[in-house]
Design an enzyme around this catalytic site. Sequence first.
Site, mmCIF file in Angstrom:
data_model
loop_
_atom_site.group_PDB
_atom_site.id
_atom_site.type_symbol
_atom_site.label_atom_id
_atom_site.label_comp_id
_atom_site.label_asym_id
_atom_site.label_seq_id
_atom_site.Cartn_x
_atom_site.Cartn_y
_atom_site.Cartn_z
ATOM 1 N N ASP A 1 -7.212 3.394 -3.102
ATOM 2 C CA ASP A 1 -7.951 3.460 -1.829
ATOM 3 C C ASP A 1 -8.149 4.921 -1.435
ATOM 4 O O ASP A 1 -7.184 5.662 -1.256
ATOM 5 C CB ASP A 1 -7.149 2.728 -0.736
ATOM 6 N N GLY B 1 -4.642 -4.305 5.781
ATOM 7 C CA GLY B 1 -3.610 -4.132 6.806
ATOM 8 C C GLY B 1 -3.808 -2.830 7.537
ATOM 9 O O GLY B 1 -4.500 -1.927 7.050
ATOM 10 N N LYS C 1 -2.870 5.262 -2.554
ATOM 11 C CA LYS C 1 -3.819 6.078 -1.806
ATOM 12 C C LYS C 1 -4.198 7.271 -2.688
ATOM 13 O O LYS C 1 -3.334 7.871 -3.338
ATOM 14 C CB LYS C 1 -3.179 6.566 -0.501
ATOM 15 N N ASP D 1 -14.025 -1.143 2.796
ATOM 16 C CA ASP D 1 -13.116 -1.351 3.929
ATOM 17 C C ASP D 1 -13.840 -0.807 5.164
ATOM 18 O O ASP D 1 -14.560 -1.529 5.866
ATOM 19 C CB ASP D 1 -11.780 -0.641 3.641
ATOM 20 N N SER E 1 0.853 -1.177 0.000
ATOM 21 C CA SER E 1 0.000 0.000 0.000
ATOM 22 C C SER E 1 0.900 1.241 0.000
ATOM 23 O O SER E 1 1.669 1.446 0.926
ATOM 24 C CB SER E 1 -0.893 -0.036 1.251
ATOM 25 N N GLU F 1 -11.209 1.203 -3.604
ATOM 26 C CA GLU F 1 -11.532 0.908 -2.206
ATOM 27 C C GLU F 1 -12.122 2.130 -1.505
ATOM 28 O O GLU F 1 -11.555 3.223 -1.571
ATOM 29 C CB GLU F 1 -10.238 0.449 -1.513
ATOM 30 N N LYS G 1 -1.171 -0.821 -4.327
ATOM 31 C CA LYS G 1 -2.357 -0.009 -4.025
ATOM 32 C C LYS G 1 -1.897 1.425 -3.836
ATOM 33 O O LYS G 1 -0.950 1.675 -3.092
ATOM 34 C CB LYS G 1 -3.018 -0.559 -2.754
ATOM 35 N N LYS H 1 -10.616 -6.753 7.326
ATOM 36 C CA LYS H 1 -9.663 -6.469 8.400
ATOM 37 C C LYS H 1 -10.358 -6.977 9.647
ATOM 38 O O LYS H 1 -11.346 -6.383 10.088
ATOM 39 C CB LYS H 1 -9.423 -4.958 8.543
HETATM 40 O O1 OSB Z 1 -7.255 1.923 4.520
HETATM 41 O O2 OSB Z 1 -6.240 0.134 4.142
HETATM 42 C C1 OSB Z 1 -6.307 1.201 4.749
HETATM 43 C C2 OSB Z 1 -3.214 1.683 6.936
HETATM 44 C C3 OSB Z 1 -3.774 2.268 8.049
HETATM 45 C C4 OSB Z 1 -5.116 2.536 8.054
HETATM 46 C C5 OSB Z 1 -5.910 2.213 6.954
HETATM 47 C C6 OSB Z 1 -5.338 1.606 5.835
HETATM 48 C C7 OSB Z 1 -3.972 1.370 5.819
HETATM 49 C C8 OSB Z 1 -3.260 0.806 4.680
HETATM 50 C C9 OSB Z 1 -1.943 0.108 4.961
HETATM 51 O O3 OSB Z 1 -3.609 0.929 3.536
HETATM 52 C C10 OSB Z 1 -1.960 -1.336 4.698
HETATM 53 C C11 OSB Z 1 -0.778 -2.051 5.314
HETATM 54 O O4 OSB Z 1 -0.794 -2.347 6.521
HETATM 55 O O5 OSB Z 1 0.177 -2.311 4.581
HETATM 56 MG MG MG Z 2 -8.501 0.885 3.123
#
Ligand code: OSB
Ligand code: MG
Length: 367
Positions: A188, A290, A163, A238, A135, A213, A161, A262
């Site tokens: 995401d 994650g 952001k 999510d 990510s 996402e 992924k 999650k």
């Molecule tokens: O939205 O998936 C998410 C990390 C913290 C809070 C929300 C998210 C995330 C990530 C990181 O996208 C995923 C990872 O742990 O590698």
């Molecule tokens: Mg997410």
Amino acid sequence: MKIEQITLHHLRMPLVAHFETSFGRIFERDCILIEIQSEGLTGWGECVADRDPGYCYETSGTAWHILMDFVIPQTLGQDIADAVDFQQRVANIRGHQLAKAGVEMALWDLLGQRQGQSLCQLFGGIKTQVPVGVSVGLQDSPEILLQTVEKYLTDGYRRVKLKIKPGRDFGDTALVRRAFPQLQLQVDANSAYTLETARALLPLDELGLLLIEQPLFEDDIWDHASLQKLLKTPVCLDESIVSPRHARYALEMQACRVINIKPARCGGLAQGIEIHEMCQQAGIPVWCGGMLETNIGRASNLALASLPNFSLPGDISASARYYHEDLTEETFTLNADSTITVPDRPGLGVTVVRSQVEKFALARVTF
Ligand code: OSB
Ligand code: MG
């Protein structure tokens, strides 16, 4: 399992690199470790609430409060059979899924150790390695974004992924797509759009993404159904899926075609497994999200992702992507085929290094 002693450790760990999402940039990550002593065994759990309420309303502060004042008084000294028994005992505590999930993880660890079975075995997992991706947070410039993605591809990740947020969506994503036409790519938004502003996401349909996402509000499954009708690309939820009930609402409303599981967000692994089964029956693929976990939470995510319907790569990257120093003797590394090996020793299958826990601890309390 007689719950004889519970210790909470509040940790703050510096990240290898800052991580920026639509709700802000962080340089360090909080977590609360839950250590449970039971009949000669020690179980560990990780509560993934962060310092700020950006991802969801829970924080390390609220989790500490809920654990100390409600969850622990209801579990300490009790004889708890399993995760389902625990869930029933804390059902009177509304919400606060991340807090409950931290304790539940420690109970699974104990249960596995007692029975000489790994979490993967307890869950009925079928994979010894699970496909993973990385990510990538919002970057300061297009050049840095491309360099960052390229570095992860060199590391061996085959799914990325990105952001996104309003104003930083199609441009960033198209740039990465042009540079890497074959890459498994997804985005995401962490709830940054409304149904109106989400019109900016329609051009993403041409970029061959695996999924988009959580574009809309975390408490809004309904509008996601309207948005999904406008997109060929699967919408993935999510934040909106905080329980198996919410997963059912999303499936019935056709609000998404993929779910990011999650377990912490749904109150624990038991609910994560339940949602996995529900989606399998509905023909909806899932993947394991994650929360920038330490190796403790990562071990749990890997075990969950070994279940059959986790058919898309998880946000479970190698230890080195997150922290310079982690909390366990084991280090999770990326295999050549962009997978990570699922722990196979009893319980979580990791050995916590106490000196590392002490090193990052801000507070500790024992009951
Ligand atoms: O939205 O998936 C998410 C990390 C913290 C809070 C929300 C998210 C995330 C990530 C990181 O996208 C995923 C990872 O742990 O590698
Ligand atoms: Mg997410």
